[in-house]
Design a protein around this motif. Structure first.
Motif, PDB file in Angstrom:
ATOM      1  N   GLU A 108       0.837  -1.204   0.000  1.00  0.00           N
ATOM      2  CA  GLU A 108       0.000   0.000   0.000  1.00  0.00           C
ATOM      3  C   GLU A 108       0.870   1.251   0.000  1.00  0.00           C
ATOM      4  N   THR A 109       0.234   2.363  -0.359  1.00  0.00           N
ATOM      5  CA  THR A 109       0.932   3.647  -0.465  1.00  0.00           C
ATOM      6  C   THR A 109       0.164   4.720   0.289  1.00  0.00           C
ATOM      7  N   ALA A 110       0.892   5.581   0.966  1.00  0.00           N
ATOM      8  CA  ALA A 110       0.296   6.766   1.587  1.00  0.00           C
ATOM      9  C   ALA A 110       0.916   8.004   0.950  1.00  0.00           C
ATOM     10  N   THR A 111       0.069   8.901   0.472  1.00  0.00           N
ATOM     11  CA  THR A 111       0.534  10.157  -0.121  1.00  0.00           C
ATOM     12  C   THR A 111       0.210  11.293   0.832  1.00  0.00           C
ATOM     13  N   VAL A 112       1.211  12.117   1.101  1.00  0.00           N
ATOM     14  CA  VAL A 112       1.042  13.249   2.015  1.00  0.00           C
ATOM     15  C   VAL A 112       1.197  14.530   1.207  1.00  0.00           C
ATOM     16  N   GLU A 113       0.091  15.206   0.991  1.00  0.00           N
ATOM     17  CA  GLU A 113       0.129  16.444   0.216  1.00  0.00           C
ATOM     18  C   GLU A 113       0.666  17.587   1.081  1.00  0.00           C
ATOM     19  N   THR A 114       1.058  18.658   0.427  1.00  0.00           N
ATOM     20  CA  THR A 114       1.534  19.826   1.168  1.00  0.00           C
ATOM     21  C   THR A 114       0.428  20.339   2.086  1.00  0.00           C
ATOM     22  N   GLY A 115       0.834  20.823   3.240  1.00  0.00           N
ATOM     23  CA  GLY A 115      -0.112  21.379   4.204  1.00  0.00           C
ATOM     24  C   GLY A 115      -0.721  20.370   5.148  1.00  0.00           C
ATOM     25  N   VAL A 116      -0.486  19.066   4.923  1.00  0.00           N
ATOM     26  CA  VAL A 116      -1.056  18.020   5.781  1.00  0.00           C
ATOM     27  C   VAL A 116      -0.074  17.704   6.915  1.00  0.00           C
ATOM     28  N   THR A 117      -0.504  17.907   8.157  1.00  0.00           N
ATOM     29  CA  THR A 117       0.366  17.547   9.276  1.00  0.00           C
ATOM     30  C   THR A 117       0.483  16.031   9.340  1.00  0.00           C
ATOM     31  N   HIS A 118       1.671  15.548   9.650  1.00  0.00           N
ATOM     32  CA  HIS A 118       1.862  14.106   9.638  1.00  0.00           C
ATOM     33  C   HIS A 118       3.054  13.677  10.482  1.00  0.00           C
ATOM     34  N   THR A 119       2.965  12.447  10.886  1.00  0.00           N
ATOM     35  CA  THR A 119       4.080  11.708  11.465  1.00  0.00           C
ATOM     36  C   THR A 119       3.738  10.246  11.258  1.00  0.00           C
ATOM     37  N   PHE A 120       4.592   9.342  11.712  1.00  0.00           N
ATOM     38  CA  PHE A 120       4.325   7.916  11.528  1.00  0.00           C
ATOM     39  C   PHE A 120       5.108   7.123  12.564  1.00  0.00           C
ATOM     40  N   GLU A 121       4.620   5.898  12.819  1.00  0.00           N
ATOM     41  CA  GLU A 121       5.234   5.028  13.817  1.00  0.00           C
ATOM     42  C   GLU A 121       5.169   3.580  13.348  1.00  0.00           C
ATOM     43  N   ASN A 122       6.058   2.768  13.895  1.00  0.00           N
ATOM     44  CA  ASN A 122       5.973   1.324  13.701  1.00  0.00           C
ATOM     45  C   ASN A 122       5.598   0.708  15.037  1.00  0.00           C
ATOM     46  N   HIS A 123       4.323   0.382  15.189  1.00  0.00           N
ATOM     47  CA  HIS A 123       3.841  -0.173  16.458  1.00  0.00           C
ATOM     48  C   HIS A 123       4.050  -1.682  16.554  1.00  0.00           C
ATOM     49  N   THR A 124       4.503  -2.308  15.493  1.00  0.00           N
ATOM     50  CA  THR A 124       4.540  -3.767  15.438  1.00  0.00           C
ATOM     51  C   THR A 124       5.851  -4.309  15.987  1.00  0.00           C
ATOM     52  N   ASP A 125       5.931  -5.640  16.019  1.00  0.00           N
ATOM     53  CA  ASP A 125       7.153  -6.318  16.453  1.00  0.00           C
ATOM     54  C   ASP A 125       8.056  -6.659  15.271  1.00  0.00           C
ATOM     55  N   GLU A 126       7.657  -6.233  14.075  1.00  0.00           N
ATOM     56  CA  GLU A 126       8.435  -6.512  12.869  1.00  0.00           C
ATOM     57  C   GLU A 126       8.932  -5.193  12.280  1.00  0.00           C
ATOM     58  N   ARG A 127      10.039  -5.259  11.597  1.00  0.00           N
ATOM     59  CA  ARG A 127      10.527  -4.039  10.959  1.00  0.00           C
ATOM     60  C   ARG A 127       9.667  -3.697   9.744  1.00  0.00           C
ATOM     61  N   ALA A 128       9.642  -2.429   9.418  1.00  0.00           N
ATOM     62  CA  ALA A 128       8.955  -1.952   8.221  1.00  0.00           C
ATOM     63  C   ALA A 128      10.006  -1.441   7.246  1.00  0.00           C
ATOM     64  N   VAL A 129       9.830  -1.776   5.983  1.00  0.00           N
ATOM     65  CA  VAL A 129      10.723  -1.289   4.929  1.00  0.00           C
ATOM     66  C   VAL A 129       9.871  -0.446   3.985  1.00  0.00           C
ATOM     67  N   VAL A 130      10.253   0.800   3.811  1.00  0.00           N
ATOM     68  CA  VAL A 130       9.404   1.763   3.108  1.00  0.00           C
ATOM     69  C   VAL A 130      10.246   2.573   2.127  1.00  0.00           C
ATOM     70  N   THR A 131       9.772   2.703   0.894  1.00  0.00           N
ATOM     71  CA  THR A 131      10.391   3.626  -0.050  1.00  0.00           C
ATOM     72  C   THR A 131       9.720   4.981   0.106  1.00  0.00           C
ATOM     73  N   THR A 132      10.497   5.974   0.477  1.00  0.00           N
ATOM     74  CA  THR A 132       9.960   7.320   0.662  1.00  0.00           C
ATOM     75  C   THR A 132      10.403   8.208  -0.500  1.00  0.00           C
ATOM     76  N   HIS A 133       9.462   8.995  -1.001  1.00  0.00           N
ATOM     77  CA  HIS A 133       9.722   9.941  -2.084  1.00  0.00           C
ATOM     78  C   HIS A 133       9.405  11.342  -1.560  1.00  0.00           C
ATOM     79  N   ILE A 134      10.356  12.245  -1.639  1.00  0.00           N
ATOM     80  CA  ILE A 134      10.133  13.645  -1.270  1.00  0.00           C
ATOM     81  C   ILE A 134      10.273  14.476  -2.533  1.00  0.00           C
ATOM     82  N   GLY A 135       9.196  15.127  -2.953  1.00  0.00           N
ATOM     83  CA  GLY A 135       9.227  15.978  -4.131  1.00  0.00           C
ATOM     84  C   GLY A 135       9.651  17.392  -3.789  1.00  0.00           C
TER      85      GLY A 135
END
Length: 221
Positions: A108-135
Motif C-alpha cells: 500500500e501507499t500513503a501520499t502526504v500532500e503539502t499542508g497536511v500535518t503528519h508523522t508515523f510510527e511502527n507499532h509492530t514487532d516486525e521491521r517496516a521497509v518503506v520507499t519514501t519519495h520527497i518531491g
C-alpha cells in the motif's frame, strides 16, 4: 538462511556497537536494493531507523527506509512545498495524517500532500521497509542529513534550543514542525543569538559520505 548485520553505529575507534544495526539476508530483495544504493547508509544512533539512498535529484529524494519495531517517528510536521509518498514494501506503518491514524501495510501507499500535518510510527514487532519519495526537496536536501548527523556527532546537539531555532529558520518556506510553530515567537528571538554563537541551520559535513562511513557501518555484500 544466513544473515549479516549492518548499519550499526560505529564507536570512536570504528568498532560496531552491538544492538544498533539490522539483519540482512544477502540473497534478499532488500540486499539487492542496498547494493544499488547511491550513497552511504545513514542512521540515528539511539533510534531504530536507517536510510538507504536511492535517488537524489533536483526533483526528488528517494530513500529506502528501514524502521525497526517500536520506531516512534519524527516530530509532527507539514511541508509547504514538498509532497511525500510512502510505499510500504515490507511490514506496516501507522501514519497520522491531520490527527487521524491510518494503517498502511505492505503493498500500500500513503501520499502526504503539502499542508497536511503528519508523522508515523511502527507499532509492530516486525521491521517496516518503506520507499519514501520527497518531491521538490529544496533545503531538506541539507537539513535531513543534519538532523541525523547532529545526533551522531559528539560536538552536536539536536535538542539544543539554539540549534533547533536555526534549523526551523533554514526550513522556513518548506517544512514546519508544529511544536516549533507554537514556539515561533521564542524561536525568532533565539535565531540571531544562535547565529552569533556559531550555530548553523545545516552543516555541509553531514552531507559528505565520509562522515557517515566513519559513524555507520556500511555493508560489504
Amino acid at each position: 538462511m544466513s544473515t549479516v548485520t549492518t548499519g550499526r553505529t560505529l564507536d570512536d575507534h570504528g568498532n560496531p556497537v552491538a544492538g544498533t544495526g539490522f539483519e540482512l539476508d544477502p540473497d534478499s530483495w532488500l540486499a539487492e536494493q542496498v547494493r544499488e544504493r547511491t550513497g552511504p547508509i545513514t542512521s540515528h544512533p539511539t533510534r531504530p531507523v536507517w536510510g538507504i539512498p536511492l535517488e537524489n535529484s533536483d526533483d526528488t529524494i528517494r530513500t529506502l527506509s528501514v524502521f525497526g519495531p517500536g520506531y516512534s517517528g519524527p516530530p509532527e510536521h507539514y511541508h509547504e512545498q514538498s509532497p511525500e509518498r510512502f510505499d510500504v514494501e515490507r511490514g506496516s506503518l501507522t501514519m497520522t495524517l491531520d490527527g487521524t491514524d491510518t494503517e498502511v501495510t505492505a503493498g500500500e501507499t500513503a501520499t502526504v500532500e503539502t499542508g497536511v500535518t503528519h508523522t508515523f510510527e511502527n507499532h509492530t514487532d516486525e521491521r517496516a521497509v518503506v520507499t519514501t519519495h520527497i518531491g521538490s526537496p529544496g533545503r531538506l536536501r541539507q537539513v535531513l542529513p543534519t538532523l541525523g548527523g547532529l545526533a551522531h556527532d559528539n560536538d552536536g546537539d539536536p535538542e539544543n534550543p539554539l540549534q533547533q531555532a536555526l534549523i526551523a529558520d533554514r526550513l522556513d518556506g518548506n517544512t514546519v514542525f508544529t511544536r516549533q510553530e507554537r514556539l515561533e515567537p521564542l524561536s525568532n528571538l533565539l535565531t540571531p543569538v544562535a547565529e552569533l554563537a556559531g550555530y548553523q541551520g545545516a552543516y555541509a559535513k553531514y552531507t559528505q559520505p565520509s562522515f557517515w562511513e566513519r559513524h555507520v557501518e556500511q555493508p560489504d555484500l
